[in-house]
Design an enzyme around this catalytic site. Structure first.
Site, PDB file in Angstrom:
ATOM      1  CG  ASP A  56      36.345  49.271  35.215  1.00  0.00           C
ATOM      2  OD1 ASP A  56      37.135  49.774  36.047  1.00  0.00           O
ATOM      3  OD2 ASP A  56      35.261  48.757  35.523  1.00  0.00           O
ATOM      4  CG  ASP A 196      36.802  48.873  41.106  1.00  0.00           C
ATOM      5  OD1 ASP A 196      35.913  48.020  40.916  1.00  0.00           O
ATOM      6  OD2 ASP A 196      37.442  49.413  40.176  1.00  0.00           O
TER       7      ASP A 196
HETATM    8  C1  DX5 Z   1      38.249  45.426  37.540  1.00  0.00           C
HETATM    9  C2  DX5 Z   1      37.498  46.722  37.442  1.00  0.00           C
HETATM   10  C3  DX5 Z   1      36.264  46.771  38.251  1.00  0.00           C
HETATM   11  C4  DX5 Z   1      35.237  45.772  37.835  1.00  0.00           C
HETATM   12  C5  DX5 Z   1      34.325  45.522  38.974  1.00  0.00           C
HETATM   13  O1  DX5 Z   1      39.454  45.568  36.882  1.00  0.00           O
HETATM   14  O2  DX5 Z   1      38.302  47.793  37.864  1.00  0.00           O
HETATM   15  O3  DX5 Z   1      35.706  48.086  38.216  1.00  0.00           O
HETATM   16  O4  DX5 Z   1      34.464  46.199  36.753  1.00  0.00           O
HETATM   17  O5  DX5 Z   1      33.526  44.449  38.656  1.00  0.00           O
HETATM   18  P1  DX5 Z   1      32.924  43.525  39.806  1.00  0.00           P
HETATM   19  O6  DX5 Z   1      32.092  44.436  40.657  1.00  0.00           O
HETATM   20  O7  DX5 Z   1      32.115  42.519  39.061  1.00  0.00           O
HETATM   21  O8  DX5 Z   1      34.081  42.935  40.561  1.00  0.00           O
HETATM   22 ZN    ZN Z   2      37.294  49.789  38.085  1.00  0.00          ZN
END
Ligand code: DX5
Ligand code: ZN
Length: 245
Positions: A56, A196
């Site tokens: 990310d 995601d």
């Molecule tokens: C949020 C990111 C995600 C995040 C997901 O902006 O794009 O990829 O890391 O994290 P979780 O699975 O904890 O929601």
């Molecule tokens: Zn992400």
């Protein structure tokens, strides 16, 4: 650009059916890893069977958070052969295509909400030798992504507002995931459907049933018990609807 299709002996293989038969892919997001031992965490996920590493990238402008850039990605690239899947949450994605390509990433996904000509950016990513993908925020309708789907390898549907790990899965996005799945299958497109945000053992099955090919999970995998978390996520995502409580 010509539409690409997956064909075997003249029979179209529908991506959704294919994914269901082959099993779902899990992409742990290192945003939730311990950064003081990032390399170990990447190795841990890869050895536990992660299908790719989700990275990310945030610029503090498109989203109110700052994360990592090409130098960090280049430093972990030699640790594993599994694909590096880079989610660009930046205002000007075109500025970062070459640096991430040089860092050895496999795909770059760009938000349709960023400040760019999406079609030009997709072509620039492909020209850099990287697989292009597009991303839509929870409030962005499927129609904004649809015109690009024949030209990308990946569509990422956000089930949280981008910016932070650890947020709750937004169930109101499920109809859009189903809409995207139906469109990809109907058109015979090979783009994979990635979901995601907020994917944990209680939500992975929902995203999988709606048609996801790839589940991203940050806080559902990292930082502790990585192998066990991955195993549980995969089990839940692949469990048939009938046997799910
Ligand atoms: C949020 C990111 C995600 C995040 C997901 O902006 O794009 O990829 O890391 O994290 P979780 O699975 O904890 O929601
Ligand atoms: Zn992400």
């Amino acid at each position: 650009m010509t539409r690409r299709r997956l064909e075997t002996e003249g029979t179209l293989i529908r991506r959704g059916a294919f994914a269901k038969r082959m099993g779902i892919k899990i992409a742990p997001s290192i945003l939730s890893a311990r950064f003081d031992r990032l390399g170990d965490q990447v190795r841990e996920a890869a050895e536990a069977g992660a299908d790719m590493v989700h990275i990310d990238v945030m610029d503090g402008h498109f989203v109110p958070n700052l994360t990592m850039g090409p130098a960090v990605v280049a430093s972990i690239r030699p640790l594993t052969k599994i694909p590096f899947d880079v989610h660009l949450m930046v205002t000007h994605p075109q500025r970062f295509i070459q640096p991430f390509a040089d860092a050895g990433v496999d795909d770059l996904t760009v938000h349709v909400e960023s400040d760019h000509d999406v079609r030009t950016t997709i072509q620039a990513i492909r020209d850099a030798g990287v697989a292009p993908g597009i991303v839509v925020n929870p409030a962005t309708p499927f129609d904004r992504a649809q015109p690009y789907l024949a030209d990308v390898e990946l569509i990422l549907i956000m089930t949280v507002e981008p910016g932070f790990a650890g947020q709750a899965f937004r169930r109101e996005v499920l109809p859009k995931i189903r809409e995207a799945r139906a469109y990809l299958d109907r058109e015979g497109l090979r783009a994979e459907l990635q979901v995601d945000g907020g994917i944990k053992i209680d939500t992975a099955g929902l995203a999988a049933e709606a048609g996801a090919d790839i589940l991203v999970s940050g806080s559902g995998v990292f930082p502790d018990h990585v192998a066990a978390n991955l195993k549980k996520l995969r089990e839940v995502a692949e469990r048939p609807r009938a046997s799910r409580p």
